[in-house]
Enzyme design. Sequence first.
Site, mmCIF file in Angstrom:
data_model
loop_
_atom_site.group_PDB
_atom_site.id
_atom_site.type_symbol
_atom_site.label_atom_id
_atom_site.label_comp_id
_atom_site.label_asym_id
_atom_site.label_seq_id
_atom_site.Cartn_x
_atom_site.Cartn_y
_atom_site.Cartn_z
ATOM 1 N N HIS A 215 6.527 22.501 -32.067
ATOM 2 C CA HIS A 215 7.554 23.889 -32.889
ATOM 3 C C HIS A 215 6.036 24.802 -33.048
ATOM 4 O O HIS A 215 5.072 25.252 -34.268
ATOM 5 C CB HIS A 215 6.963 22.842 -34.973
ATOM 6 C CG HIS A 215 8.699 21.979 -34.268
ATOM 7 N ND1 HIS A 215 9.241 20.954 -35.445
ATOM 8 C CD2 HIS A 215 9.976 21.764 -33.627
ATOM 9 C CE1 HIS A 215 10.225 20.416 -35.424
ATOM 10 N NE2 HIS A 215 10.485 21.558 -34.051
ATOM 11 N N HIS B 216 22.074 17.441 -31.020
ATOM 12 C CA HIS B 216 20.724 18.745 -31.774
ATOM 13 C C HIS B 216 20.904 19.784 -30.444
ATOM 14 O O HIS B 216 20.562 19.087 -28.989
ATOM 15 C CB HIS B 216 19.703 17.493 -31.652
ATOM 16 C CG HIS B 216 18.881 17.869 -32.374
ATOM 17 N ND1 HIS B 216 19.513 19.581 -33.572
ATOM 18 C CD2 HIS B 216 17.605 18.392 -32.298
ATOM 19 C CE1 HIS B 216 18.161 19.988 -34.397
ATOM 20 N NE2 HIS B 216 17.303 19.942 -33.498
ATOM 21 N N GLU C 144 18.824 21.576 -30.826
ATOM 22 C CA GLU C 144 17.324 22.196 -30.070
ATOM 23 C C GLU C 144 16.623 22.729 -29.259
ATOM 24 O O GLU C 144 17.283 21.545 -27.649
ATOM 25 C CB GLU C 144 15.958 21.370 -31.627
ATOM 26 C CG GLU C 144 15.149 22.454 -31.633
ATOM 27 C CD GLU C 144 13.910 22.414 -32.626
ATOM 28 O OE1 GLU C 144 14.449 21.195 -33.182
ATOM 29 O OE2 GLU C 144 13.249 22.618 -32.661
ATOM 30 N N ASP D 285 14.200 21.788 -27.688
ATOM 31 C CA ASP D 285 13.689 20.652 -26.591
ATOM 32 C C ASP D 285 14.830 19.388 -26.163
ATOM 33 O O ASP D 285 14.131 18.501 -25.606
ATOM 34 C CB ASP D 285 12.635 19.567 -27.732
ATOM 35 C CG ASP D 285 13.259 19.466 -29.174
ATOM 36 O OD1 ASP D 285 14.144 19.874 -29.404
ATOM 37 O OD2 ASP D 285 12.781 18.681 -29.763
ATOM 38 N N HIS E 10 17.640 16.867 -38.192
ATOM 39 C CA HIS E 10 16.123 18.134 -39.322
ATOM 40 C C HIS E 10 16.805 19.569 -39.379
ATOM 41 O O HIS E 10 16.879 20.067 -39.974
ATOM 42 C CB HIS E 10 14.989 18.387 -39.273
ATOM 43 C CG HIS E 10 14.878 17.935 -37.832
ATOM 44 N ND1 HIS E 10 14.079 19.229 -38.569
ATOM 45 C CD2 HIS E 10 15.197 18.232 -36.578
ATOM 46 C CE1 HIS E 10 13.779 20.078 -36.459
ATOM 47 N NE2 HIS E 10 14.468 19.239 -35.755
ATOM 48 N N ASP F 33 16.824 13.172 -33.095
ATOM 49 C CA ASP F 33 15.404 13.405 -33.658
ATOM 50 C C ASP F 33 14.805 11.668 -34.639
ATOM 51 O O ASP F 33 13.620 11.337 -35.194
ATOM 52 C CB ASP F 33 15.278 14.772 -34.003
ATOM 53 C CG ASP F 33 14.600 15.553 -33.909
ATOM 54 O OD1 ASP F 33 14.446 15.609 -32.586
ATOM 55 O OD2 ASP F 33 15.340 16.711 -33.750
ATOM 56 N N TYR G 51 5.663 11.837 -37.973
ATOM 57 C CA TYR G 51 6.562 12.590 -38.617
ATOM 58 C C TYR G 51 7.335 12.931 -39.103
ATOM 59 O O TYR G 51 8.383 13.943 -39.234
ATOM 60 C CB TYR G 51 7.639 11.790 -36.668
ATOM 61 C CG TYR G 51 9.118 12.489 -36.493
ATOM 62 C CD1 TYR G 51 8.579 13.548 -34.850
ATOM 63 C CD2 TYR G 51 9.669 12.767 -37.177
ATOM 64 C CE1 TYR G 51 8.935 14.408 -34.383
ATOM 65 C CE2 TYR G 51 11.335 13.633 -36.469
ATOM 66 C CZ TYR G 51 10.884 14.097 -35.272
ATOM 67 O OH TYR G 51 11.945 14.762 -34.202
ATOM 68 N N HIS H 27 12.956 11.197 -29.211
ATOM 69 C CA HIS H 27 11.534 11.321 -29.292
ATOM 70 C C HIS H 27 11.065 9.923 -29.401
ATOM 71 O O HIS H 27 10.807 9.184 -30.040
ATOM 72 C CB HIS H 27 10.679 12.357 -30.029
ATOM 73 C CG HIS H 27 10.971 13.567 -30.094
ATOM 74 N ND1 HIS H 27 11.027 14.620 -29.227
ATOM 75 C CD2 HIS H 27 11.532 14.036 -30.027
ATOM 76 C CE1 HIS H 27 11.226 16.216 -29.554
ATOM 77 N NE2 HIS H 27 11.880 15.586 -30.087
HETATM 78 FE FE1 FEO Z 1 14.516 19.240 -33.485
HETATM 79 FE FE2 FEO Z 1 12.952 17.152 -31.328
HETATM 80 O O1 FEO Z 1 14.308 18.686 -32.341
#
Ligand code: FEO
Length: 397
Positions: free
Chosen positions: A24, A80, A82, A84, A146, A165, A193, A226
């Site tokens: 991030h 999601h 994002e 990643d 999130h 996530d 996290y 993750h």
């Molecule tokens: Fe919200 Fe692992 O991306």
Amino acid sequence: MAVTEIKKGVYWVGAVDWNIRSFHGPTFTTPYGTTYNSYLIVDEQITLVDAVYTPFAQELIDHIAEIIDPTTIDNVVVNHIETDHAGALPNIMALNPGARMFATNNAKVGLAKHFDQDWDITVVKSGDTLKTGKYTLSFLEAPMLHWPDSMFTYIGELKLLMPNDAFGQHYASNFRFDDQVNFNHVMDEARKYYANILNPFSKLVLKKLAEVESLGLEIDMIAPSHGIIWRQNPDKILQAYSGWAKGESAKKVVILYDTMWESTTKLAKAFMEGITEAGVEAALYQVSKTDHNDILTDVINASAVLIGSSTVNNNILPSLSPILDELVGLKAPGKIGLAFGSQGWAGGAVKTIEQRLTEAGVEMHGPAFVVKWLPNGEELQRAKELGKEIAMQVVHS
Ligand code: FEO
């Protein structure tokens, strides 16, 4: 890294990023790297759940190719958007232009902005399902856990939850499961996290946990996007999330500060002495010398936070600004706080600290503790007594 069958017909096909040290942008330090977990469900229809970060797209495709022809994917679930987890979507879709994509409405809007592609996206809501053969994928929207687009995917026949996530950790490993690695370390990374990403959304976390319980979902494996997959201890991470979301905190005081000429250090150590005499655990951090995410994790999980600074230009030392900004964003309600510091001819630092702590939801123990120039013996004794007083308040909170 080896493709791994995590459940019958479900394969981890993601990527391990051993060398990433900041996530991030600069906001999240990742000293142990991370993984981008992607799951391939091989059933009558082939389904990919989440992709990986863009630079790892070929690794994802190579992993898929170890199991099936990577041009035979029927469905792509986007939990999601994002980067990643969605960065490699164009690579996957280029190989599978006819694949159907499943995502929330917020994700559909976000995908259009991120990729500007004419993908066949089916918008799903909580309760919607996708039958792939012998398995049924159930979708559960998880807005703001999130991002607004976030979603969980659950396979009832396998008791497998893929919550993206949520429940994840930035932890690179050659192994995939919690029983293969140092469990306490993984839990620490999960706590970091949570504290640094999910803490502002704790009320929504509690609601989501209650919803999962009320739906009666049987879960014997949680496969986040993750880090490590929880197969031996899914209940432990669920319970931990419940406690973190409720703001359950250790009987602990965290002192953080920075200093020009060590006056504020002397005060910090005097507080520490008093807290120690009261028999309460405390940690002390000079912020310019410590990883800010580790400090924030400790603060989020403590009962009290004392923040000190010298005054410079009528304000705090610049090193304290980022951590106070982050604390305001992450929120720390229900904690006891105190501002302290030293000043010369003009003050201002403690006022900023009090203001920022209040914005974070911290309840001030009392007026800030300020000394002029260097603290004398009497002032250090008063700081010690105040530390003891706060420690007793922590004990009885
Ligand atoms: Fe919200 Fe692992 O991306």
